[in-house]
Structure formats: C-alpha cells, structure tokens
Write a protein that holds these residues in place. Structure first.
Motif, PDB file in Angstrom:
ATOM      1  N   ASN A 568       0.839  -1.195   0.000  1.00 17.61           N
ATOM      2  CA  ASN A 568       0.000   0.000   0.000  1.00 17.61           C
ATOM      3  C   ASN A 568       0.875   1.245   0.000  1.00 17.61           C
ATOM      4  O   ASN A 568       1.877   1.319   0.708  1.00 17.61           O
ATOM      5  CB  ASN A 568      -0.911   0.001   1.228  1.00 17.61           C
ATOM      6  N   SER A 569       0.503   2.227  -0.787  1.00 18.16           N
ATOM      7  CA  SER A 569       1.286   3.450  -0.905  1.00 18.16           C
ATOM      8  C   SER A 569       1.213   4.267   0.386  1.00 18.16           C
ATOM      9  O   SER A 569       0.164   4.350   1.032  1.00 18.16           O
ATOM     10  CB  SER A 569       0.776   4.295  -2.083  1.00 18.16           C
ATOM     11  N   LEU A 570       2.337   4.889   0.738  1.00  9.77           N
ATOM     12  CA  LEU A 570       2.375   5.742   1.922  1.00  9.77           C
ATOM     13  C   LEU A 570       1.474   6.959   1.770  1.00  9.77           C
ATOM     14  O   LEU A 570       1.050   7.555   2.766  1.00  9.77           O
ATOM     15  CB  LEU A 570       3.814   6.182   2.206  1.00  9.77           C
ATOM     16  N   ASN A 572      -1.460   6.907   0.979  1.00  4.03           N
ATOM     17  CA  ASN A 572      -2.793   6.531   1.446  1.00  4.03           C
ATOM     18  C   ASN A 572      -2.890   6.488   2.969  1.00  4.03           C
ATOM     19  O   ASN A 572      -3.990   6.323   3.506  1.00  4.03           O
ATOM     20  CB  ASN A 572      -3.179   5.156   0.899  1.00  4.03           C
ATOM     21  N   LEU A 573      -1.761   6.594   3.668  1.00  7.82           N
ATOM     22  CA  LEU A 573      -1.750   6.358   5.109  1.00  7.82           C
ATOM     23  C   LEU A 573      -2.663   7.316   5.862  1.00  7.82           C
ATOM     24  O   LEU A 573      -3.580   6.890   6.583  1.00  7.82           O
ATOM     25  CB  LEU A 573      -0.322   6.447   5.647  1.00  7.82           C
ATOM     26  N   LEU A 574      -2.444   8.610   5.731  1.00 13.94           N
ATOM     27  CA  LEU A 574      -3.230   9.570   6.495  1.00 13.94           C
ATOM     28  C   LEU A 574      -4.708   9.573   6.103  1.00 13.94           C
ATOM     29  O   LEU A 574      -5.579   9.587   6.996  1.00 13.94           O
ATOM     30  CB  LEU A 574      -2.631  10.968   6.351  1.00 13.94           C
ATOM     31  N   PRO A 575      -5.052   9.554   4.785  1.00 15.76           N
ATOM     32  CA  PRO A 575      -6.483   9.474   4.449  1.00 15.76           C
ATOM     33  C   PRO A 575      -7.149   8.219   5.000  1.00 15.76           C
ATOM     34  O   PRO A 575      -8.282   8.280   5.484  1.00 15.76           O
ATOM     35  CB  PRO A 575      -6.483   9.475   2.912  1.00 15.76           C
ATOM     36  N   THR A 576      -6.441   7.080   4.954  1.00 17.00           N
ATOM     37  CA  THR A 576      -7.028   5.841   5.456  1.00 17.00           C
ATOM     38  C   THR A 576      -7.227   5.902   6.964  1.00 17.00           C
ATOM     39  O   THR A 576      -8.255   5.443   7.488  1.00 17.00           O
ATOM     40  CB  THR A 576      -6.140   4.642   5.084  1.00 17.00           C
ATOM     41  N   LEU A 577      -6.267   6.478   7.687  1.00 20.80           N
ATOM     42  CA  LEU A 577      -6.444   6.679   9.125  1.00 20.80           C
ATOM     43  C   LEU A 577      -7.674   7.528   9.401  1.00 20.80           C
ATOM     44  O   LEU A 577      -8.465   7.237  10.311  1.00 20.80           O
ATOM     45  CB  LEU A 577      -5.198   7.349   9.715  1.00 20.80           C
ATOM     46  N   SER A 605      -5.743   1.199  -3.771  1.00 19.56           N
ATOM     47  CA  SER A 605      -5.674   0.284  -2.643  1.00 19.56           C
ATOM     48  C   SER A 605      -7.042  -0.342  -2.500  1.00 19.56           C
ATOM     49  O   SER A 605      -8.050   0.226  -2.952  1.00 19.56           O
ATOM     50  CB  SER A 605      -5.285   1.017  -1.358  1.00 19.56           C
ATOM     51  N   TYR A 606      -7.088  -1.519  -1.882  1.00 20.43           N
ATOM     52  CA  TYR A 606      -8.390  -2.104  -1.594  1.00 20.43           C
ATOM     53  C   TYR A 606      -9.120  -1.181  -0.628  1.00 20.43           C
ATOM     54  O   TYR A 606      -8.616  -0.870   0.459  1.00 20.43           O
ATOM     55  CB  TYR A 606      -8.244  -3.491  -0.988  1.00 20.43           C
ATOM     56  N   ALA A 607     -10.286  -0.697  -0.999  1.00 20.10           N
ATOM     57  CA  ALA A 607     -10.997   0.284  -0.189  1.00 20.10           C
ATOM     58  C   ALA A 607     -12.497   0.055  -0.300  1.00 20.10           C
ATOM     59  O   ALA A 607     -13.110   0.406  -1.311  1.00 20.10           O
ATOM     60  CB  ALA A 607     -10.636   1.708  -0.608  1.00 20.10           C
ATOM     61  N   GLU A 608     -13.075  -0.558   0.723  1.00 20.98           N
ATOM     62  CA  GLU A 608     -14.525  -0.707   0.786  1.00 20.98           C
ATOM     63  C   GLU A 608     -15.154   0.606   1.253  1.00 20.98           C
ATOM     64  O   GLU A 608     -14.556   1.330   2.057  1.00 20.98           O
ATOM     65  CB  GLU A 608     -14.914  -1.802   1.783  1.00 20.98           C
ATOM     66  N   PRO A 609     -16.326   0.935   0.785  1.00 24.32           N
ATOM     67  CA  PRO A 609     -17.049   2.063   1.382  1.00 24.32           C
ATOM     68  C   PRO A 609     -17.447   1.718   2.815  1.00 24.32           C
ATOM     69  O   PRO A 609     -17.698   0.560   3.144  1.00 24.32           O
ATOM     70  CB  PRO A 609     -18.268   2.218   0.471  1.00 24.32           C
ATOM     71  N   LEU A 610     -17.471   2.713   3.676  1.00 27.07           N
ATOM     72  CA  LEU A 610     -17.806   2.519   5.083  1.00 27.07           C
ATOM     73  C   LEU A 610     -19.042   3.317   5.455  1.00 27.07           C
ATOM     74  O   LEU A 610     -19.392   4.290   4.785  1.00 27.07           O
ATOM     75  CB  LEU A 610     -16.638   2.961   5.973  1.00 27.07           C
ATOM     76  N   GLY A 661      -1.601  -1.399   5.846  1.00 28.51           N
ATOM     77  CA  GLY A 661      -0.542  -1.862   4.958  1.00 28.51           C
ATOM     78  C   GLY A 661      -0.872  -3.142   4.232  1.00 28.51           C
ATOM     79  O   GLY A 661      -0.531  -3.309   3.060  1.00 28.51           O
ATOM     80  N   LYS A 662      -1.563  -4.062   4.921  1.00 26.93           N
ATOM     81  CA  LYS A 662      -1.809  -5.390   4.331  1.00 26.93           C
ATOM     82  C   LYS A 662      -3.191  -5.527   3.708  1.00 26.93           C
ATOM     83  O   LYS A 662      -3.364  -6.267   2.739  1.00 26.93           O
ATOM     84  CB  LYS A 662      -1.637  -6.463   5.406  1.00 26.93           C
ATOM     85  N   GLY A 663      -4.185  -4.843   4.285  1.00 22.65           N
ATOM     86  CA  GLY A 663      -5.546  -5.091   3.853  1.00 22.65           C
ATOM     87  C   GLY A 663      -6.233  -3.937   3.164  1.00 22.65           C
ATOM     88  O   GLY A 663      -7.131  -4.151   2.355  1.00 22.65           O
ATOM     89  N   GLY A 664      -5.861  -2.691   3.481  1.00 22.43           N
ATOM     90  CA  GLY A 664      -6.559  -1.543   2.911  1.00 22.43           C
ATOM     91  C   GLY A 664      -7.670  -1.088   3.830  1.00 22.43           C
ATOM     92  O   GLY A 664      -7.487  -0.975   5.044  1.00 22.43           O
ATOM     93  N   ILE A 665      -8.841  -0.830   3.277  1.00 21.01           N
ATOM     94  CA  ILE A 665      -9.974  -0.328   4.042  1.00 21.01           C
ATOM     95  C   ILE A 665     -11.110  -1.343   3.981  1.00 21.01           C
ATOM     96  O   ILE A 665     -11.559  -1.730   2.905  1.00 21.01           O
ATOM     97  CB  ILE A 665     -10.472   1.024   3.493  1.00 21.01           C
ATOM     98  N   GLY A 666     -11.571  -1.756   5.133  1.00 16.56           N
ATOM     99  CA  GLY A 666     -12.722  -2.654   5.233  1.00 16.56           C
ATOM    100  C   GLY A 666     -13.337  -2.516   6.610  1.00 16.56           C
ATOM    101  O   GLY A 666     -12.621  -2.401   7.615  1.00 16.56           O
ATOM    102  N   TRP A 667     -14.661  -2.503   6.676  1.00 20.92           N
ATOM    103  CA  TRP A 667     -15.329  -2.315   7.962  1.00 20.92           C
ATOM    104  C   TRP A 667     -14.894  -3.394   8.945  1.00 20.92           C
ATOM    105  O   TRP A 667     -14.646  -3.130  10.129  1.00 20.92           O
ATOM    106  CB  TRP A 667     -16.841  -2.334   7.767  1.00 20.92           C
TER     107      TRP A 667
END
Length: 706
Positions: A568-570, A572-577, A605-610, A661-667
């Motif tokens: 996963n790209s760095l 994406n870190l802050l937005p994903t947090l 990145s793998y990103a599910e809607p939340l 880093g490993k999974g992306g975004i998922g509820w």
C-alpha cells in the motif's frame, strides 16, 4: 412525606415513562420506519398489463419465470405515471421466509443474498439475482434482490427525487445467458405495504429499558457490584440465557435455510463461500490442501496471481478459478485460520455423519453465532473484572453501561449482520482474546476473595494462579490459528504482569539458590508451555502447506491484486487513518436512513465504502482523550490499570497500521483494533462515574499501596 406516598409517586412516574416510551416506539414503528408506505398512499396502482413486454433477451417459461437468452437485451418494460416512486417485482414462488438476521430489524442486506444459489444454467429459478433500473434517462446501480424477501422486491426509481413524471421504465436482469430468474412481472405505480417488525420493536424496547436503567433515579446506581452475590450471578445468567436462546434460534435458522454457497458466472470467477467447510473435510481426510478442481491452464500460468493473467484465462473459458482462495503449487488452500474449522466445523461434520451418510457442512453463519455468543459471555466477564479492579464498589448501572459500550465499540454488531465466512476468524479471535485477558486479569485475584490455590509467588510481587496464567496463554496463542494479528494482544502480558516480570529479572540476576528459583520456572512454564502447545502445531501446519512456519498463505490469494508484490502506498496512510477513525455519517431517505460513504484514495488500494469511522459509530470512545487529564490518570493508576490502558492504545494503533498496509480499508478490519480502544475508553468512563476513594479497597496489580 410517608413511605407509601413516595412509593405511589415513584409508580406514577414509572407508569408515565412507560406510556411515553410506548407512544414513541409506536410512532417510530408506524411512521418513521414505514415512510415508504405513507409516501405511496396516493399511488394509482394502475398497471400497463398483467405481464410486461419482454426484451428479446428474455424468454418466459411455462411456470411464468424468465430465462435469460441474451444479457444485452434482457429487460422488462412498464410505464410509471408519477404517483409512486417504487416498482414491484412479482415472483412465481412467493416464499417469504426468514432468511437473514437483517430481516429482524426490518431491512435487507441484499449484498449477501447472492450466496444462496448457484449461478448460470440451473434446474430451479434463482430467487436471488441482480437487476438494474433505467428510467427517464437515469440508471440505478446494479443491485441484488431476493424475491424470497418482501422488502427486497420493492425498488425505488432512480429519477423520482429530481423530476417525478410519467415515463417508461426498463428493468434489466443482470445475469448471464442460461440463467432462469424468479420474476413473472414488474409493476409500477405501486403502494409499498405497511410492515411492522417485531424484532425492530424488541430492539427499541431494549433500548428504552437500558435508558431507564441508566436514569439518575434508577436503583441500579445504588446497587454495588458484588460478584459473590447469588442474585447478581443469577441476573447475569438470565442475561446470558436470553442471548443463548436468541443464538439457538439463529443457528437453527442458518442450518435450516442454508443452501448452496457457491456460484459462478461464465467468463467469471467461481465464488465458493464454504472455505471452512472445505477445510474441515480436508482435515478429516488427512489433507492440508482443499480438494477443489484446478484447471491445467492455471497450473501452468507464468504468474497466476496477476489479475490480468487471470482475466485472459477467464476470457478463454478457463474455469473454475476460485475467488479469495490461496493458490500455491497447483493446489487450493485457505489463508483463513484453521482453528475454527478444527474445533467447530469438524465436530459438526462428525456428529451429523451419525444421521446423514458423510455428514453435513456447517453453514458459516451458524459458526459466527456460536463464536459471537461466546464473545458476549467472556467480553462481559472481562468488563466486570476490569471494573472491579478500578472500583470494587462500582454500581450495576456503570457495569451495564460499560458492557453495552464494549459490545458496540468492538464492532461485534457488524459480525452479527455479516454472518459469512469472512466473519468467522474475527469472531473467534474476539472470543479468544476476551477469554484470555479475563484469565490473565484474574490471575492475581482480589482482596475480598479467599486465597487462591495453585499460586506462584515471585519475590514481593502479588502471587499468581498458574492455572489462570496457563489458560490465558493458551487462549491468546490460539489467535494464531484464527486471526493471526490478534496474537499481538499477548504483548499486554508486559503491562499486566510487570511487577512479576520485574521480580523475575531481579531473581535471575541475583545469586539465589536453585530451589528458590522454582517459582520463576513455574511462572515461565505456565505462560510458555500452553502457548507452545498451540503455536508449534500451527507452525508445522503452515510449513507443510507453504514451506514456512510463519507463512499463512495470504500472499497467494486470488483477489483484486497480485498480493505477492502488493504494498500500500504511503500516500494513502493519512487518508485511510481518517476514514477508519473519523469518516462522517451519510444519511439517506430510507430505513435505516444511513448510506455507505465512498473512501477514495490518491493511489490504488483495496478500499470498501464505510458507514462511518470508529469514533463516529461509537462517540463514547472519544473518552480516551481524557487520559490527558492528570486527575483521571491518578484514579486509574490507583487500580494498577493505567499501564494496561496506555499499552492498549499503541497496540490498537499498531494493528490499525498493519491493516492499512496489508488489507486496505474494510469495515471488518475495525474489529482488529476497535475493541482495544473500547477497553481503554470504558476504563476511563468507569473512573469518571465511580468513586475514586473506594479504590483504596482494591489490590493493585503492582502490589503497591493505594
């Protein structure tokens, strides 16, 4: 004022509160949760005809169902007169059965209904399939419907909010050629029926009951927690019996209504959601791989993990290629932890083989219910143990609030709603982690308890019960066979047992006689031996499958990206947090009046809607910010829990970073860290609600004087 007058006034207030609550529940159920009914009272209910005009790609069968012959022209036509924003799908088989827990609450999780039947050419029509609405130049997203669920058959027109008017409507069947679907007709201008949900009413009644118990005038604020009280123990048993009864009903429903959980589309992946059942079968037959067919073209592919390579194979008709299975050296595997398969799915297969030749495969939903029920039990016991440590005179109102907060903040509700195989390892690790910490936190006992047997005394540190140490280590190490990242929870041993660890180092560095080091050896044996008893077989299992004891196979999964090279790209870190913690809610017009939020990122990145971030879904977790207040820290420090709280938060952050880093975004990934944040928040909450002076009656974990 006499006692009888006070009693009468109290009964009068209680009656008024009950009537007011009943009126509010009635209004919400009849109006708020049935807005679709009230908004369609003026529907003309005029239909163009009993049966619709069909596109060239649909053929009507003798039983009234429709066969898709050409997906590019598979549609039904009708006309709307603007009197209703809804259309209704009519089916040949009106089998409205209870098919999912979501029906209890009066709405449908249609994202999972596709698991109910195999796709493609079938002998019986599909009751779960995908459709799309086109009207007035607007197209709705493709959605899954289930004709076996009444609410699912009513679809809102995509244009209605902006310009209600007479228009032609096309309902497209988004399924491959050869699929037979359980649709006889589609009608516009319909009135949505009134639907009262007893499950939804029961949930509102439970919420009102909790609010009543938490009112300042509630007697629960005057009753202190007493774990030795028979009446309080019976009340807790009653609470668990209610949970167990509901769990039994859900398990029976899951088993009774279970169907095929595997389907495929021509030119597409094969989706088989029986991973744990297949693992159980493999174990019973002495295999470590899953016995599913492997196409030769996939075996000989240069890089089968490359999505483009797989797409080329699918276009060439190569099948089956199983989605979300691990593929390694010509065999299928599961990268999900094997322990639930061994402890739940294998016994079910063996027991049912006594009645059915070969036995039956346990539905994943039933396993999730079993594990979640166990989590509710030990999660509640863990909360009670923590509250007793921080304030042994805490009120039952505080206890009930803390348990509710823990169950909500841990995101257990998500698992109860999404009862598929993805939820099994999360539910298992939540249960094992709660039980393991419960054993560890109880290893030192309390001042008001009788002396523990089988104790280990190390220097001046509080003595410990070695059975509690061993049981806790066994449970936490077992996470390696469920959700491996949860094994990091064992790092909490350092803050929990820091006085004993410090004493061990002191003894090892001193010139003690060998006989006096027996306690140190006993403590280390009690912690390490049970853990090794679980970890070593799991490492051997991994080594046999993938050649490495710490390789669980997640790198070889057939999924949206080549996981053997994915990072996963760095950027994406802050937005994903931000998404995980603070994504705001987005409201909709229909029950449950919440819509999922997109989670766009700068790099793929793998990103599910939340639905929302952790602190938005459970705002009470923001109480952890009060750890910055010196007075709050002093109250928690007196109980010996401050080290644990301050360690839980960095551990939660570490798990969050691993997920990013490993999974992306998922509820579901919120579960990895959300329960740890909740533990810290409820300790802070109890410190605020409790009387800090009562902490002088505790036995601090570090053995110091309050």
């Amino acid at each position: 004022m006499s006692t009888s007058s006070v009693s009468n006034a109290h009964r009068h207030k209680t009656a008024i509160f009950a009537l007011l609550a009943a009126a509010i529940i009635l209004l919400l159920e009849c109006f708020a949760f049935n807005l679709q009914f009230w908004s369609t009272l003026g529907a003309s209910r005029d239909s163009v005809s009993a049966l619709n005009t069909l596109g060239p790609g649909l053929t009507r069968q003798k039983d009234g169902t429709l066969l898709v012959t050409d997906p590019t022209t598979a549609f039904l036509s009708t006309k709307a007169d603007g009197s209703s924003p809804y259309v209704r799908l009519d089916s040949a088989e009106s089998t409205f059965r209870f098919t999912s827990p979501s029906q209890v609450w009066g709405f449908v999780d249609t994202s999972q209904n596709t698991e109910g039947a195999p796709k493609g050419k079938s002998k019986s029509p599909l009751t779960s399939f995908h459709i799309r609405l086109d009207a007035a130049g607007h197209a709705s997203p493709v959605r899954s419907v289930s004709t076996g669920i009444s609410n699912s058959r009513y679809l809102r027109l995509p244009y209605f909010n902006s310009a209600p008017r007479t228009t032609d409507i096309k309902v497209w069947v988004d399924e491959p050629a050869g699929t037979r679907v359980d649709i006889t007709a589609v009608h516009a201008n319909v009135r949505v029926p009134f639907h009262a949900s007893w499950g939804r009413v029961a949930a509102m009644v439970a919420l009102v009951a909790l609010l009543a118990l938490w009112m300042p005038s509630s007697a629960l604020w005057r009753i202190r927690l007493d774990t030795s009280s028979i009446r309080q123990r019976l009340a807790f048993v009653g609470f668990m019996l209610v949970i167990s009864a509901f769990a039994v009903l859900l398990i029976a429903q899951s088993i009774w209504t279970s169907g095929s959980s595997a389907f495929r589309k021509p030119g597409n992946y094969t989706y088989d959601f029986n991973q744990y059942g297949h693992m159980a079968d493999s174990l019973l037959h002495g295999r470590v791989s899953i016995d599913l067919p492997v196409p030769n073209a996939l075996k000989t592919a240069t890089n089968p993990y490359d999505p483009q390579t797989r797409e080329m194979l699918l276009d060439q008709g190569v099948t089956p290629i199983y989605w979300d299975y691990s593929f390694y050296r010509g065999h299928w595997y599961s990268y999900f932890g094997v322990l639930p398969a061994l402890l739940i799915f294998v016994p079910y297969r063996l027991v049912t083989s006594l009645f059915v030749p070969g036995g039956l495969m346990l539905p994943a939903g039933a396993a999730v219910v079993v594990l979640l029920s166990a989590f509710v039990l030990f999660g509640s016991l863990l909360v009670i143990r923590l509250l007793k440590l921080i304030n042994p005179k805490t009120s039952l109102a505080t206890v009930s609030m803390a348990i509710t907060m823990f169950l909500l903040g841990s995101q257990a509700g998500y698992l109860a709603f999404r009862m598929n195989f993805y939820s099994v390892p999360f539910a298992a690790s939540l249960f094992l982690s709660a039980m393991g910490l419960w054993f560890w936190m109880g290893s030192a006992g309390y001042q008001d308890e009788p002396p523990r047997r089988h104790i280990i005394a190390i220097g001046t540190a509080p003595s410990l019960s070695w059975p509690h140490l061993a049981a806790g280590s066994l449970c936490l190490a077992a996470n390696l066979g469920c959700r491996p990242t949860f094994v990091l929870v064992a790092l909490l041993a350092f803050p929990i047992f820091w006085p004993q660890i410090r004493a061990i180092f002191a003894k090892c560095s001193s010139k003690e006689k060998p006989g006096k080091r027996k306690a140190v050896i006993g403590a280390l044996t009690a912690v390490l031996l049970p853990a090794l008893a679980v970890v070593l077989p799991l490492c051997i299992y991994n080594a046999v499958r993938f050649g490495s004891p710490i390789d669980f196979g997640e790198r070889y999964q057939i999924t949206v990206a080549d996981m053997t090279h994915y990072r996963n790209s760095l950027t994406n870190l802050l937005p994903t947090l931000g998404y995980y913690l603070f994504l705001p809610l987005r409201f909709s017009r229909e029950f449950p009046f919440l819509a999922i939020n997109p989670t766009p990122l700068a790099s793929w990145s793998y990103a599910e809607p939340l639905v929302g971030g952790l602190f938005v879904l459970c705002p009470a977790l923001l109480l952890v910010a009060l750890l910055l207040v010196p007075g709050i820290r002093r109250r928690i420090r007196r109980s010996g829990l401050l080290r644990i709280v301050l360690a839980a938060l960095p551990l939660a952050l570490l798990l969050l970073l691993i997920d990013i880093g490993k999974g992306g975004i998922g509820w579901r990934y919120m579960i990895d860290f959300g329960w740890l944040v909740t533990l810290a928040a409820l300790v802070v909450a109890s410190a605020i609600l409790g009387d800090a002076r009562s902490c002088r009656n505790t036995t601090p974990l570090d053995g110091s004087s309050p």
